[in-house]
Scaffold this motif. Structure first.
Motif, PDB file in Angstrom:
ATOM      1  N   THR A  39      82.949  36.560  -0.726  1.00 27.91           N
ATOM      2  CA  THR A  39      83.309  35.223  -0.835  1.00 27.91           C
ATOM      3  C   THR A  39      81.917  34.504  -1.194  1.00 27.91           C
ATOM      4  O   THR A  39      81.668  33.205  -1.438  1.00 27.91           O
ATOM      5  CB  THR A  39      84.072  34.461   0.110  1.00 27.91           C
ATOM      6  N   GLN A  40      80.853  35.363  -1.287  1.00 29.27           N
ATOM      7  CA  GLN A  40      79.404  34.930  -1.363  1.00 29.27           C
ATOM      8  C   GLN A  40      78.467  36.014  -1.805  1.00 29.27           C
ATOM      9  O   GLN A  40      78.655  37.213  -1.385  1.00 29.27           O
ATOM     10  CB  GLN A  40      78.910  34.348   0.208  1.00 29.27           C
ATOM     11  N   LEU A  41      77.675  35.756  -2.617  1.00 28.99           N
ATOM     12  CA  LEU A  41      76.509  36.628  -3.120  1.00 28.99           C
ATOM     13  C   LEU A  41      75.418  36.194  -3.062  1.00 28.99           C
ATOM     14  O   LEU A  41      75.102  35.027  -3.701  1.00 28.99           O
ATOM     15  CB  LEU A  41      77.168  37.085  -4.430  1.00 28.99           C
ATOM     16  N   SER A  42      74.225  36.634  -2.573  1.00 28.06           N
ATOM     17  CA  SER A  42      72.984  36.192  -2.692  1.00 28.06           C
ATOM     18  C   SER A  42      72.208  37.168  -3.505  1.00 28.06           C
ATOM     19  O   SER A  42      72.385  38.399  -3.417  1.00 28.06           O
ATOM     20  CB  SER A  42      72.282  36.259  -1.299  1.00 28.06           C
ATOM     21  N   ARG A  43      71.437  36.561  -4.555  1.00 29.05           N
ATOM     22  CA  ARG A  43      70.563  37.135  -5.477  1.00 29.05           C
ATOM     23  C   ARG A  43      69.158  36.477  -5.526  1.00 29.05           C
ATOM     24  O   ARG A  43      69.091  35.469  -5.253  1.00 29.05           O
ATOM     25  CB  ARG A  43      71.212  37.025  -7.054  1.00 29.05           C
ATOM     26  N   GLY A  44      68.344  37.561  -6.122  1.00 30.05           N
ATOM     27  CA  GLY A  44      66.847  36.816  -6.356  1.00 30.05           C
ATOM     28  C   GLY A  44      66.713  35.431  -7.006  1.00 30.05           C
ATOM     29  O   GLY A  44      67.674  35.398  -7.914  1.00 30.05           O
ATOM     30  N   SER A  45      65.904  34.646  -6.728  1.00 32.10           N
ATOM     31  CA  SER A  45      65.711  33.299  -7.049  1.00 32.10           C
ATOM     32  C   SER A  45      65.132  33.354  -8.673  1.00 32.10           C
ATOM     33  O   SER A  45      65.221  32.140  -9.245  1.00 32.10           O
ATOM     34  CB  SER A  45      64.937  32.442  -6.319  1.00 32.10           C
ATOM     35  N   ALA A  46      64.617  34.215  -9.037  1.00 32.45           N
ATOM     36  CA  ALA A  46      64.207  34.423 -10.381  1.00 32.45           C
ATOM     37  C   ALA A  46      65.098  34.074 -11.741  1.00 32.45           C
ATOM     38  O   ALA A  46      64.648  33.434 -12.550  1.00 32.45           O
ATOM     39  CB  ALA A  46      63.561  35.729 -10.612  1.00 32.45           C
ATOM     40  N   ASN A  47      66.376  34.615 -11.247  1.00 29.65           N
ATOM     41  CA  ASN A  47      67.296  34.154 -12.443  1.00 29.65           C
ATOM     42  C   ASN A  47      68.391  33.275 -11.564  1.00 29.65           C
ATOM     43  O   ASN A  47      68.845  33.414 -10.478  1.00 29.65           O
ATOM     44  CB  ASN A  47      67.885  35.330 -13.053  1.00 29.65           C
ATOM     45  N   ARG A  48      69.085  31.978 -12.437  1.00 28.55           N
ATOM     46  CA  ARG A  48      70.163  31.433 -11.786  1.00 28.55           C
ATOM     47  C   ARG A  48      71.469  31.712 -12.641  1.00 28.55           C
ATOM     48  O   ARG A  48      71.357  31.820 -13.895  1.00 28.55           O
ATOM     49  CB  ARG A  48      69.963  29.894 -11.983  1.00 28.55           C
ATOM     50  N   TYR A  49      72.332  32.406 -12.029  1.00 25.78           N
ATOM     51  CA  TYR A  49      73.615  32.828 -12.550  1.00 25.78           C
ATOM     52  C   TYR A  49      74.552  32.222 -12.781  1.00 25.78           C
ATOM     53  O   TYR A  49      75.574  32.327 -13.488  1.00 25.78           O
ATOM     54  CB  TYR A  49      73.857  34.173 -11.914  1.00 25.78           C
ATOM     55  N   ALA A  50      74.652  30.974 -11.962  1.00 27.03           N
ATOM     56  CA  ALA A  50      75.920  30.136 -12.060  1.00 27.03           C
ATOM     57  C   ALA A  50      75.323  28.691 -11.474  1.00 27.03           C
ATOM     58  O   ALA A  50      74.471  28.639 -10.694  1.00 27.03           O
ATOM     59  CB  ALA A  50      76.900  30.585 -11.321  1.00 27.03           C
ATOM     60  N   GLU A  51      76.140  27.582 -11.764  1.00 23.69           N
ATOM     61  CA  GLU A  51      75.932  26.271 -10.947  1.00 23.69           C
ATOM     62  C   GLU A  51      77.164  26.110 -10.607  1.00 23.69           C
ATOM     63  O   GLU A  51      78.366  26.651 -10.585  1.00 23.69           O
ATOM     64  CB  GLU A  51      75.859  25.468 -12.159  1.00 23.69           C
ATOM     65  N   ALA A  52      77.272  25.447  -9.319  1.00 21.65           N
ATOM     66  CA  ALA A  52      78.491  24.864  -8.682  1.00 21.65           C
ATOM     67  C   ALA A  52      79.362  24.456  -9.521  1.00 21.65           C
ATOM     68  O   ALA A  52      78.922  23.403 -10.473  1.00 21.65           O
ATOM     69  CB  ALA A  52      77.861  23.816  -7.376  1.00 21.65           C
TER      70      ALA A  52
ATOM     71  N   GLU B 207      81.666  27.440  -5.562  1.00 23.68           N
ATOM     72  CA  GLU B 207      81.921  26.131  -4.824  1.00 23.68           C
ATOM     73  C   GLU B 207      80.269  25.649  -4.433  1.00 23.68           C
ATOM     74  O   GLU B 207      80.187  24.515  -4.353  1.00 23.68           O
ATOM     75  CB  GLU B 207      82.351  26.624  -3.593  1.00 23.68           C
ATOM     76  N   SER B 208      79.426  26.589  -4.367  1.00 27.50           N
ATOM     77  CA  SER B 208      78.120  25.951  -3.904  1.00 27.50           C
ATOM     78  C   SER B 208      77.006  27.161  -4.540  1.00 27.50           C
ATOM     79  O   SER B 208      77.410  28.323  -4.479  1.00 27.50           O
ATOM     80  CB  SER B 208      77.650  25.748  -2.666  1.00 27.50           C
TER      81      SER B 208
ATOM     82  N   ILE C 204      65.659  33.395  -2.442  1.00 25.85           N
ATOM     83  CA  ILE C 204      67.058  33.722  -2.798  1.00 25.85           C
ATOM     84  C   ILE C 204      68.042  32.447  -3.313  1.00 25.85           C
ATOM     85  O   ILE C 204      67.713  31.545  -2.924  1.00 25.85           O
ATOM     86  CB  ILE C 204      67.876  34.719  -2.033  1.00 25.85           C
ATOM     87  N   LEU C 205      68.995  32.836  -4.139  1.00 29.97           N
ATOM     88  CA  LEU C 205      69.983  32.039  -4.430  1.00 29.97           C
ATOM     89  C   LEU C 205      71.492  32.454  -3.681  1.00 29.97           C
ATOM     90  O   LEU C 205      71.679  33.566  -4.204  1.00 29.97           O
ATOM     91  CB  LEU C 205      70.018  31.593  -5.655  1.00 29.97           C
ATOM     92  N   THR C 206      71.955  31.518  -2.958  1.00 26.56           N
ATOM     93  CA  THR C 206      73.316  32.078  -2.572  1.00 26.56           C
ATOM     94  C   THR C 206      74.365  31.350  -3.142  1.00 26.56           C
ATOM     95  O   THR C 206      74.523  30.204  -3.169  1.00 26.56           O
ATOM     96  CB  THR C 206      73.355  31.836  -0.832  1.00 26.56           C
ATOM     97  N   TYR C 207      75.355  32.093  -3.716  1.00 22.42           N
ATOM     98  CA  TYR C 207      76.339  31.563  -4.310  1.00 22.42           C
ATOM     99  C   TYR C 207      77.743  31.773  -3.478  1.00 22.42           C
ATOM    100  O   TYR C 207      77.999  33.074  -3.296  1.00 22.42           O
ATOM    101  CB  TYR C 207      76.522  32.355  -5.857  1.00 22.42           C
ATOM    102  N   ARG C 208      78.380  30.613  -3.442  1.00 27.86           N
ATOM    103  CA  ARG C 208      79.741  30.826  -2.575  1.00 27.86           C
ATOM    104  C   ARG C 208      80.721  30.478  -3.662  1.00 27.86           C
ATOM    105  O   ARG C 208      80.647  29.569  -4.397  1.00 27.86           O
ATOM    106  CB  ARG C 208      79.867  29.917  -1.365  1.00 27.86           C
ATOM    107  N   PHE C 209      82.104  31.321  -3.465  1.00 22.93           N
ATOM    108  CA  PHE C 209      82.806  31.066  -4.308  1.00 22.93           C
ATOM    109  C   PHE C 209      84.227  31.548  -3.831  1.00 22.93           C
ATOM    110  O   PHE C 209      84.394  32.084  -2.752  1.00 22.93           O
ATOM    111  CB  PHE C 209      82.702  32.095  -5.729  1.00 22.93           C
ATOM    112  N   GLY C 210      85.333  31.114  -4.507  1.00 25.86           N
ATOM    113  CA  GLY C 210      86.617  31.352  -4.005  1.00 25.86           C
ATOM    114  C   GLY C 210      87.779  31.161  -4.934  1.00 25.86           C
ATOM    115  O   GLY C 210      87.223  30.377  -6.251  1.00 25.86           O
ATOM    116  N   PRO C 211      89.010  31.610  -4.921  1.00 29.96           N
ATOM    117  CA  PRO C 211      90.038  31.477  -5.894  1.00 29.96           C
ATOM    118  C   PRO C 211      90.411  29.965  -6.252  1.00 29.96           C
ATOM    119  O   PRO C 211      90.170  29.267  -4.989  1.00 29.96           O
ATOM    120  CB  PRO C 211      91.085  32.379  -5.308  1.00 29.96           C
ATOM    121  N   THR C 212      90.573  29.612  -7.427  1.00 28.86           N
ATOM    122  CA  THR C 212      91.227  28.241  -7.513  1.00 28.86           C
ATOM    123  C   THR C 212      92.732  28.400  -7.203  1.00 28.86           C
ATOM    124  O   THR C 212      93.183  27.064  -7.173  1.00 28.86           O
ATOM    125  CB  THR C 212      90.814  27.767  -8.819  1.00 28.86           C
ATOM    126  N   GLU C 213      93.606  29.308  -7.218  1.00 27.83           N
ATOM    127  CA  GLU C 213      94.951  29.260  -7.164  1.00 27.83           C
ATOM    128  C   GLU C 213      95.331  29.377  -5.657  1.00 27.83           C
ATOM    129  O   GLU C 213      94.839  29.931  -4.891  1.00 27.83           O
ATOM    130  CB  GLU C 213      95.477  30.324  -8.072  1.00 27.83           C
TER     131      GLU C 213
END
Length: 107
Positions: free
Chosen positions: A25-38, A52-53, A98-107
């Protein structure tokens, strides 16, 4: 907010499957690229997920709870997995940004 290609954020099919199963439900990636926004969304097998964040952090700030959200049983197991999937001269550096991306299903 926009719909993004899941391939941009999720690096491989194993990760995509684990996201669908709720194991990641979360993925951390190197901060050189931003793959998504909240607020961005992506679709996997007909299920819509929302980012989500997005949080700027360092590797040293990751905890066991973070590792579990990323699909590992502990931070030590997560570190071992990162060394395995990033062969070569990857070295865990607590100060790496790093950038930590948290996400979850919307349904």
């Amino acid at each position: 907010m926009s719909e993004i290609d899941p391939d941009a954020l999720l690096p491989n099919d194993r990760v995509k499957d684990a996201v669908l199963e709720g194991e990641i439900t979360q993925l951390s990636r190197g901060s050189a690229n931003r793959y998504a926004e909240a607020g961005d969304t992506f679709v996997l097998d007909g299920t819509t997920f929302e980012v989500e964040s997005v949080e700027a952090r360092t590797l040293g700030e990751l905890t066991d709870a973070d590792a579990k959200r990323e699909g590992s049983p502990s931070l030590e197991a997560y570190k071992a997995r990162m060394r395995k999937v990033h062969p070569g001269d990857f070295e865990w550096d607590d100060t790496s940004e790093i950038l930590t991306y948290r996400f979850g299903p919307t349904e």
